[in-house]
Design an enzyme around this catalytic site. Structure first.
Site, PDB file in Angstrom:
ATOM      1  CG  ASP A  29      -5.598  39.675  56.782  1.00 56.01           C
ATOM      2  OD1 ASP A  29      -5.549  40.044  55.607  1.00 56.01           O
ATOM      3  OD2 ASP A  29      -6.648  39.686  57.474  1.00 56.01           O
ATOM      4  CD  GLU A 237      -7.000  46.748  54.005  1.00 51.49           C
ATOM      5  OE1 GLU A 237      -7.873  47.043  54.836  1.00 51.49           O
ATOM      6  OE2 GLU A 237      -7.202  45.899  53.114  1.00 51.49           O
TER       7      GLU A 237
END
Ligand code: FUB
Length: 341
Positions: A29, A237
């Site tokens: 991420d 997301e």
């Protein structure tokens, strides 16, 4: 434009150079920014916690953050600045430090992070440092009225800061409507508009929302909202926003269909019109990215699970060069699980 698979390189090859950035640990991420002429990488820190895999993402049981930096993305040394924030230092903590981001204002660095509180509800915290490499000191309470995951902060040219956030399934976004918690989670029918990501301007002191969060609308080529059943294109997301030639690019993960897609607009709030796929599926379940310009080149930072042999909770940080076409569209990069001929 559903997919831009033109001029793809041969299977398993990338058009530009690609590099694993932290080969001796599992990081995912990545949120990446250039501060004071240097590239700073803010990833999640995966580890083998032994929690079984499920659709809520309980196996992503991260407990701290590291910061990395470099002045040469493809070839240079990657400095590990060590642990900069731990779950046990956060007064309201329950569990699971997921994707964070950092913004600089007037020489102070603000880290925004999602974390489940003691009731297992995701909230957003803020932690502060006087250096981009931390350590970051967390505030007593989460941002008022915050919910869900995957914060990304965008500073516009006029000095206004916006925070984008949200993620469905384990990210809990389906539990909210109009910024209010629902009694039960609600997913729209396939022919209804998909659950939208959210945006809020940050307050001048960077510590709270400066306005009620609003929905970010992603529309198709006919101006219609992307529908919930359009799983190869709908938001799941991992919001990220960058600006290229005056246009705002909102990019995101489609989650269970594993694409990184993008949509463009003429202001930070949108609507954003769907334009195509930036990254096709990688090895692993999640896909998550950031896009940054450094020394005249553009880069896509992301992760995959090749080094862990496909363990979805042990992800490795990567970077690949990203290229635009003359019309401003982004050339699709082939992910490590893309077997389509
Ligand atoms: O790392 C935990 C979660 O997985 C992130 O918040 C999502 O974007 C996905 O990458």
């Amino acid at each position: 434009m559903n997919n831009q698979k033109t001029n793809l390189p041969p299977l398993g090859e990338s058009k530009g150079a690609t590099r694993y950035l932290v080969p001796n640990d599992y990081m995912a991420d990545p949120s990446v920014h250039v501060f004071n002429g240097r590239v700073y990488i803010y990833p999640s820190h995966d580890w083998e916690s032994g929690i079984p895999e499920n659709d809520n993402g309980d196996h992503f049981n991260m407990r701290d953050y590291h910061v990395f930096s470099t002045d040469d993305i493809m070839e240079g040394e990657i400095t590990d600045h060590g642990v900069v924030l731990r779950v046990e230092d956060i007064p309201w903590a329950g569990r699971q430090l997921w994707d964070c981001d950092v913004a600089e204002k007037d020489g102070t660095y603000y880290m925004y992070f999602p974390l489940k509180d003691k009731n297992d509800i995701f909230r957003m915290g803020v932690a502060i440092s006087d250096k981009p490499e931390g350590p970051f000191i967390p505030r007593e309470h989460p941002i008022m009225g915050s919910y869900s995951i995957d914060q990304a902060v965008f500073k516009d040219d006029d000095g206004t800061y916006y925070i984008y956030f949200g993620g469905i399934w384990g990210g809990q976004l389906q539990r909210y409507r109009d910024n209010k918690a629902l009694e039960c989670a609600e997913f729209p029918a396939d022919n209804q508009p998909a659950i939208p990501p959210r945006i809020a301007r940050l307050r001048d002191d960077m510590l709270e929302f400066g306005e009620e969060p609003r929905a970010v609308l992603i529309i198709d080529e006919n101006g219609e909202p992307i529908k919930a059943g359009d799983t190869a294109r709908r938001f799941f997301e991992a919001s990220w926003v960058h600006k290229y030639n005056g246009t705002y690019y909102f990019s995101y993960s489609t989650g269970d269909t594993h694409n990184i897609c993008y949509a463009t607009g003429d202001n930070p709030y949108g609507p954003f019109t769907y334009r195509g796929v930036i990254l096709t599926p990688v090895v692993g379940w999640t896909t998550h990215h950031s896009i940054v310009e450094y020394k005249g080149k553009w880069y896509l930072f992301h992760h995959d699970c090749v080094p862990s042999n496909g363990k979805t909770w042990l992800r490795s940080l990567k970077v690949t060069e990203l290229e635009y076409n003359p019309d401003g569209t982004i050339q699709t990069i082939r992910g490590t699980a893309d077997t389509e001929e």
